[in-house]
Design a protein around this motif. Structure first.
Motif, PDB file in Angstrom:
ATOM      1  N   GLY A  34      84.298 -28.697  78.596  1.00  0.00           N
ATOM      2  CA  GLY A  34      83.955 -30.098  78.322  1.00  0.00           C
ATOM      3  C   GLY A  34      83.546 -30.425  76.902  1.00  0.00           C
ATOM      4  O   GLY A  34      83.717 -31.553  76.453  1.00  0.00           O
ATOM      5  N   LEU A  35      82.999 -29.450  76.186  1.00  0.00           N
ATOM      6  CA  LEU A  35      82.495 -29.739  74.849  1.00  0.00           C
ATOM      7  C   LEU A  35      83.630 -29.688  73.818  1.00  0.00           C
ATOM      8  O   LEU A  35      84.747 -29.284  74.135  1.00  0.00           O
ATOM      9  N   GLN A  41      80.379 -23.476  73.399  1.00  0.00           N
ATOM     10  CA  GLN A  41      81.323 -23.315  74.505  1.00  0.00           C
ATOM     11  C   GLN A  41      82.721 -22.963  73.974  1.00  0.00           C
ATOM     12  O   GLN A  41      83.348 -22.009  74.417  1.00  0.00           O
ATOM     13  N   ASP A  73      83.959 -32.127  84.203  1.00  0.00           N
ATOM     14  CA  ASP A  73      83.631 -30.919  84.958  1.00  0.00           C
ATOM     15  C   ASP A  73      84.047 -31.056  86.428  1.00  0.00           C
ATOM     16  O   ASP A  73      84.680 -30.159  86.990  1.00  0.00           O
ATOM     17  N   GLY A  90      81.759 -24.609  82.859  1.00  0.00           N
ATOM     18  CA  GLY A  90      81.067 -25.889  82.900  1.00  0.00           C
ATOM     19  C   GLY A  90      79.738 -25.753  83.598  1.00  0.00           C
ATOM     20  O   GLY A  90      79.295 -24.639  83.944  1.00  0.00           O
ATOM     21  N   SER A  91      79.159 -26.904  83.808  1.00  0.00           N
ATOM     22  CA  SER A  91      77.829 -26.963  84.383  1.00  0.00           C
ATOM     23  C   SER A  91      77.814 -26.461  85.824  1.00  0.00           C
ATOM     24  O   SER A  91      78.764 -26.657  86.575  1.00  0.00           O
ATOM     25  N   ASN A 146      73.900 -22.560  78.770  1.00  0.00           N
ATOM     26  CA  ASN A 146      73.923 -23.921  78.240  1.00  0.00           C
ATOM     27  C   ASN A 146      72.619 -24.052  77.447  1.00  0.00           C
ATOM     28  O   ASN A 146      72.656 -24.236  76.242  1.00  0.00           O
ATOM     29  N   ARG A 149      66.897 -27.764  78.200  1.00  0.00           N
ATOM     30  CA  ARG A 149      67.256 -29.168  77.970  1.00  0.00           C
ATOM     31  C   ARG A 149      66.085 -29.953  77.376  1.00  0.00           C
ATOM     32  O   ARG A 149      64.923 -29.711  77.716  1.00  0.00           O
ATOM     33  N   ARG A 170      70.995 -41.222  81.016  1.00  0.00           N
ATOM     34  CA  ARG A 170      72.130 -40.562  81.680  1.00  0.00           C
ATOM     35  C   ARG A 170      71.675 -39.195  82.208  1.00  0.00           C
ATOM     36  O   ARG A 170      71.054 -38.432  81.488  1.00  0.00           O
ATOM     37  N   MET A 172      73.084 -35.718  84.791  1.00  0.00           N
ATOM     38  CA  MET A 172      74.264 -35.105  85.392  1.00  0.00           C
ATOM     39  C   MET A 172      74.393 -35.614  86.827  1.00  0.00           C
ATOM     40  O   MET A 172      73.438 -36.095  87.419  1.00  0.00           O
ATOM     41  N   PHE A 193      79.769 -35.968  81.737  1.00  0.00           N
ATOM     42  CA  PHE A 193      79.489 -35.693  80.331  1.00  0.00           C
ATOM     43  C   PHE A 193      80.561 -36.307  79.427  1.00  0.00           C
ATOM     44  O   PHE A 193      80.264 -36.806  78.337  1.00  0.00           O
ATOM     45  N   ASN A 210      69.948 -32.799  77.073  1.00  0.00           N
ATOM     46  CA  ASN A 210      70.829 -31.653  76.915  1.00  0.00           C
ATOM     47  C   ASN A 210      70.192 -30.692  75.911  1.00  0.00           C
ATOM     48  O   ASN A 210      69.282 -31.087  75.186  1.00  0.00           O
ATOM     49  N   TRP A 237      75.737 -22.283  82.279  1.00  0.00           N
ATOM     50  CA  TRP A 237      77.111 -22.672  82.575  1.00  0.00           C
ATOM     51  C   TRP A 237      77.667 -21.568  83.451  1.00  0.00           C
ATOM     52  O   TRP A 237      77.151 -20.449  83.443  1.00  0.00           O
TER      53      TRP A 237
HETATM   54  C1  TK8 Z   1      79.836 -30.097  79.443  1.00  0.00           C
HETATM   55  C2  TK8 Z   1      78.659 -30.275  80.414  1.00  0.00           C
HETATM   56  C3  TK8 Z   1      77.334 -30.239  79.689  1.00  0.00           C
HETATM   57  C4  TK8 Z   1      76.164 -30.514  80.631  1.00  0.00           C
HETATM   58  C5  TK8 Z   1      76.049 -32.000  80.909  1.00  0.00           C
HETATM   59  O1  TK8 Z   1      81.026 -30.357  80.117  1.00  0.00           O
HETATM   60  O2  TK8 Z   1      76.881 -32.531  81.646  1.00  0.00           O
HETATM   61  O3  TK8 Z   1      75.138 -32.639  80.385  1.00  0.00           O
HETATM   62  O4  TK8 Z   1      74.971 -30.059  80.058  1.00  0.00           O
HETATM   63  O5  TK8 Z   1      77.182 -28.994  79.084  1.00  0.00           O
HETATM   64  O6  TK8 Z   1      78.733 -29.228  81.361  1.00  0.00           O
END
Ligand code: TK8
Length: 334
Positions: A34-35, A41, A73, A90-91, A146, A149, A170, A172, A193, A210, A237
């Motif tokens: 995703g990044l 990543q 994801d 991914g997460s 990851n 946070r 926001r 997840m 994300f 994050n 992750w």
């Molecule tokens: C990246 C996500 C990200 C996660 C989020 O695709 O969604 O905030 O922390 O790292 O997996």
């Protein structure tokens, strides 16, 4: 003498060649993440790709596809389950709908430091949670980092718990995160994300949470003014493989993927930690206003967040919850 040696070497090479030809088929592995490419990543996925190509003599080719170009994801997870994509990282938080035990990793303040994280994730508890993916059509290879946070927002600095009130944050797509930030008084909005930067830029949401690394690589500093150090949860992750595809691989191919995922994990954790150590200074120099919560306020926040522990324990099962606490006690005593 010389000829004998050459013949002997040739025989060895031929034998190795025979094994190789049989064990490794030409394959393309679509590996999504995703990044952006220039992120912890992305760097780790590229190392994984190199390792796999090296180990299979170029037979298995890994296409590293970042920036959620293959989907968010949750979309990639479904593509893996259906067999339309081979791999992703991914997460774990977005896997909770598929494997409820994954919610364990969303527990606020479960893990205090990276030593605990590595031991717990790479130990029996991590293995048990990982294994719950298989009946759902996914093979979880290993956990990558990851990270811890932290909160960013564009409305006001968070100096007290009450400063969270009404912040459109926001989170997840996951109930533990939703409940956690509601408990803090925020207006929690679940979003993929891949839609986050735009949501921040257009002010559809005020903030997000994050690890520092992601605030740097995704350039959230361009659209976020305040960063508050909370370290409220350690997020892993997970590297996953489509089970449909995995089951068609030879044992040797499966081993190559597992070994490469581990090599990339060790690289990724170090890379992430090195980058995180420098990130805060970097973000300050880019104009973000950074603050640490006063100790008393951090305690208040912690108390609010640990209120969700009982519901996580219910969601993952009391046995797993207890095993986790026992395992953490062992790790802390070691
Ligand atoms: C990246 C996500 C990200 C996660 C989020 O695709 O969604 O905030 O922390 O790292 O997996």
């Amino acid at each position: 003498m010389r000829i004998k040696f050459a013949l002997g070497a040739l025989a060895v090479l031929m034998a190795a060649g025979a094994v190789q030809a049989q064990d490794f088929k030409p394959r393309i592995v679509r590996f999504g993440y995703g990044l952006v490419e220039d992120s912890n990543q992305g760097r780790a996925v590229r190392l994984f790709a190199k390792e796999v190509e090296k180990a299979t003599g170029g037979k298995m080719k890994v296409r590293a596809i970042g920036n959620a170009a293959l989907g968010s994801d949750t979309q990639m997870q479904q593509a893996l389950i259906g067999g339309a994509q081979e791999m992703m990282v991914g997460s774990t938080a977005t896997l909770v709908g598929i494997a409820p035990q994954m919610a364990l990793w969303d527990t606020p303040f479960l893990i205090n430091n990276t030593r605990e994280a590595d031991a717990l994730l790479d130990g029996p508890v991590g293995d048990k949670v990982r294994a719950t993916l298989e009946p759902k059509g996914l093979v979880g290879l290993v956990y990558w980092e990851n990270g811890f946070r932290n909160l960013t927002n564009n409305k006001n600095p968070i100096n007290r718990l009450e400063d969270m009130n009404g912040i459109k944050l926001r989170v997840m797509q996951n109930n533990v995160f939703l409940d956690s930030f509601k408990a803090l008084g925020a207006n929690a909005v679940p979003l993929p994300f891949s839609e986050l930067f735009t949501a921040l830029e257009t002010k559809a949401v005020d903030g997000q949470e994050n690890p520092y690394n992601t605030v740097v690589s995704s350039k959230f500093y361009e659209v976020q003014k305040y960063l508050t150090v909370t370290n409220h949860v350690y997020s892993p992750w997970i590297v996953t493989v489509s089970k449909k595809w995995w089951d068609g691989l030879s044992k040797a191919e499966q081993k190559v993927l597992m070994d490469a995922a581990k090599t990339a994990r060790d690289f990724e954790r170090k890379d992430t930690r090195d980058e995180a150590a420098k990130a805060l200074a970097d973000l300050k120099s880019k104009g973000m206003q950074v603050n640490e919560l006063p100790a008393a306020e951090a305690t208040r926040m912690r108390e609010k967040l640990t209120q969700v522990h009982a519901s996580v324990a219910n969601a993952v099962g009391q046995d797993l919850w207890k095993q986790t606490q026992d395992e953490l006690a062992k790790i802390r005593a070691a």
